[in-house]
Design an enzyme around this catalytic site. Structure first.
Site, PDB file in Angstrom:
ATOM      1  N   LYS A 138      42.962  36.396   1.856  1.00 52.23           N
ATOM      2  CA  LYS A 138      43.493  35.021   1.766  1.00 52.23           C
ATOM      3  C   LYS A 138      43.982  34.703   0.353  1.00 52.23           C
ATOM      4  O   LYS A 138      43.547  33.746  -0.284  1.00 52.23           O
ATOM      5  CB  LYS A 138      42.436  34.006   2.211  1.00 52.23           C
ATOM      6  CG  LYS A 138      41.936  34.205   3.636  1.00 52.23           C
ATOM      7  CD  LYS A 138      40.864  33.178   3.996  1.00 52.23           C
ATOM      8  CE  LYS A 138      40.386  33.350   5.424  1.00 52.23           C
ATOM      9  NZ  LYS A 138      39.591  34.587   5.616  1.00 52.23           N
ATOM     10  N   PRO A 147      52.710  32.118  -7.851  1.00 54.75           N
ATOM     11  CA  PRO A 147      53.591  33.074  -7.168  1.00 54.75           C
ATOM     12  C   PRO A 147      53.555  34.487  -7.729  1.00 54.75           C
ATOM     13  O   PRO A 147      53.479  35.458  -6.961  1.00 54.75           O
ATOM     14  CB  PRO A 147      54.977  32.433  -7.326  1.00 54.75           C
ATOM     15  CG  PRO A 147      54.698  30.963  -7.354  1.00 54.75           C
ATOM     16  CD  PRO A 147      53.409  30.839  -8.127  1.00 54.75           C
ATOM     17  N   ASN A 148      53.614  34.637  -9.044  1.00 54.31           N
ATOM     18  CA  ASN A 148      53.660  35.968  -9.632  1.00 54.31           C
ATOM     19  C   ASN A 148      52.399  36.775  -9.324  1.00 54.31           C
ATOM     20  O   ASN A 148      52.465  37.974  -9.023  1.00 54.31           O
ATOM     21  CB  ASN A 148      53.847  35.866 -11.151  1.00 54.31           C
ATOM     22  CG  ASN A 148      54.107  37.218 -11.787  1.00 54.31           C
ATOM     23  OD1 ASN A 148      55.079  37.891 -11.442  1.00 54.31           O
ATOM     24  ND2 ASN A 148      53.253  37.621 -12.713  1.00 54.31           N
ATOM     25  N   THR A 159      38.740  27.900  10.313  1.00 48.25           N
ATOM     26  CA  THR A 159      38.100  27.486  11.565  1.00 48.25           C
ATOM     27  C   THR A 159      36.725  26.875  11.364  1.00 48.25           C
ATOM     28  O   THR A 159      36.139  26.339  12.305  1.00 48.25           O
ATOM     29  CB  THR A 159      37.980  28.676  12.540  1.00 48.25           C
ATOM     30  OG1 THR A 159      37.285  29.748  11.893  1.00 48.25           O
ATOM     31  CG2 THR A 159      39.348  29.154  12.988  1.00 48.25           C
ATOM     32  N   GLN A 193      31.363  28.740  12.882  1.00 45.67           N
ATOM     33  CA  GLN A 193      32.683  28.368  13.373  1.00 45.67           C
ATOM     34  C   GLN A 193      32.590  27.024  14.079  1.00 45.67           C
ATOM     35  O   GLN A 193      31.628  26.758  14.802  1.00 45.67           O
ATOM     36  CB  GLN A 193      33.216  29.421  14.355  1.00 45.67           C
ATOM     37  CG  GLN A 193      33.254  30.830  13.805  1.00 45.67           C
ATOM     38  CD  GLN A 193      34.459  31.089  12.923  1.00 45.67           C
ATOM     39  OE1 GLN A 193      35.177  30.170  12.570  1.00 45.67           O
ATOM     40  NE2 GLN A 193      34.667  32.331  12.557  1.00 45.67           N
ATOM     41  N   GLY A 252      34.239  39.114  15.624  1.00 49.86           N
ATOM     42  CA  GLY A 252      33.209  39.387  14.635  1.00 49.86           C
ATOM     43  C   GLY A 252      31.868  39.612  15.285  1.00 49.86           C
ATOM     44  O   GLY A 252      31.596  40.654  15.879  1.00 49.86           O
ATOM     45  N   ARG A 253      31.047  38.578  15.219  1.00 52.61           N
ATOM     46  CA  ARG A 253      29.655  38.734  15.632  1.00 52.61           C
ATOM     47  C   ARG A 253      29.456  38.981  17.122  1.00 52.61           C
ATOM     48  O   ARG A 253      28.428  39.529  17.517  1.00 52.61           O
ATOM     49  CB  ARG A 253      28.869  37.512  15.151  1.00 52.61           C
ATOM     50  CG  ARG A 253      28.598  37.572  13.653  1.00 52.61           C
ATOM     51  CD  ARG A 253      28.237  36.246  13.040  1.00 52.61           C
ATOM     52  NE  ARG A 253      29.402  35.388  12.849  1.00 52.61           N
ATOM     53  CZ  ARG A 253      29.447  34.381  11.988  1.00 52.61           C
ATOM     54  NH1 ARG A 253      28.393  34.117  11.232  1.00 52.61           N
ATOM     55  NH2 ARG A 253      30.533  33.650  11.868  1.00 52.61           N
TER      56      ARG A 253
END
Length: 241
Positions: A65, A70-71, A127, A198, A218-219
């Site tokens: 994520k 930007p650079n 989420t 979640q 996942g779980r």
């Protein structure tokens, strides 16, 4: 529609594991194709996990994520793609300029070593957020759903290949975006599974028929006493007539 290979539509998240644990676990799920490398696993393994997964014929979904200027985002995406990540997440709220340069950098990184261009995915709203928390804690005065839609539009206009959203937003987004724009969703649970951390969740079949392109598991797999059987259960569940 009957899927020829439902395994291609499922991504396994190996959170909370080190390299040896992760590699041992994927051996228990022989039909697995996609593996999500998140913050925890990457923090313990670095690029070693890329090498090991690709050596086993697995596809890498790098879910770090990225959210920076930007650079910096461009540099990170260039290197991630160069090392073989085929799906890469970036926060859509980093803005159009960052998304554009990150996407181009990822293509260049892959091309520099003869790999196909990866797909960048814009993260919309995590989420774990509820609608109330989203408005109250972030002091945002439009709905969570509107925010998801707006960020997905940013990702689409910047040329990204898809976005990350909860299954609860998939149906609306699929009405807006073409099938070529991937909607990848975590928050997948069966009715007999717990919510854990979640907040916005859905069963596999429901998420898929609502328009999800791929599901992050996942779980419901990693906590199963029989991971291969649990994975097969999800494969069967997303098969639609």
């Amino acid at each position: 529609m009957t899927l020829v290979n439902p395994s291609e539509k499922l991504i396994l998240a190996l959170d909370g594991m080190d390299v040896l644990e992760a590699l041992s676990f994927i051996d228990k799920v022989p039909d697995l194709i996609w593996v999500k490398v998140g913050l925890e696993l990457f923090a313990t393994s670095g690029l070693e996990i890329f090498t090991e997964l690709r050596a086993r014929g697995k596809k890498v979904f790098l879910d770090l994520k990225f959210h920076d200027i930007p650079n910096t985002m461009a540099g990170a995406c260039y290197r991630a793609a160069r090392n073989g990540a085929e799906l890469i997440t970036v926060h859509a709220c980093a803005g159009s300029k960052a998304l554009l340069v990150a996407n181009e950098a990822a293509k260049k990184g892959a091309a520099s070593v003869g790999l196909p261009s990866p797909t960048l995915l814009g993260v919309t709203v995590l989420t774990s957020w509820t609608s109330y928390e989203f408005g109250d804690e972030l002091d945002i005065h439009h709905s969570l759903e509107k925010r998801v839609e707006h960020l997905a539009q940013l990702a689409f206009k910047a040329g990204l290949g898809g976005c990350i959203c909860s299954p609860c937003e998939v149906k609306r987004l699929r009405e807006i975006f073409p099938e070529s724009f991937e909607l990848i969703t975590p928050g997948i649970r069966f009715l007999d599974s717990g919510l854990d951390d979640q907040a916005r969740v859905m069963q596999p079949r429901d998420a898929f028929t609502s328009g999800a392109s791929r599901l992050v598991l996942g779980r419901i797999i990693t906590r199963s006493t029989n991971p291969a059987e649990a994975f097969t259960r999800v494969c069967r569940d997303i098969q639609t007539d």
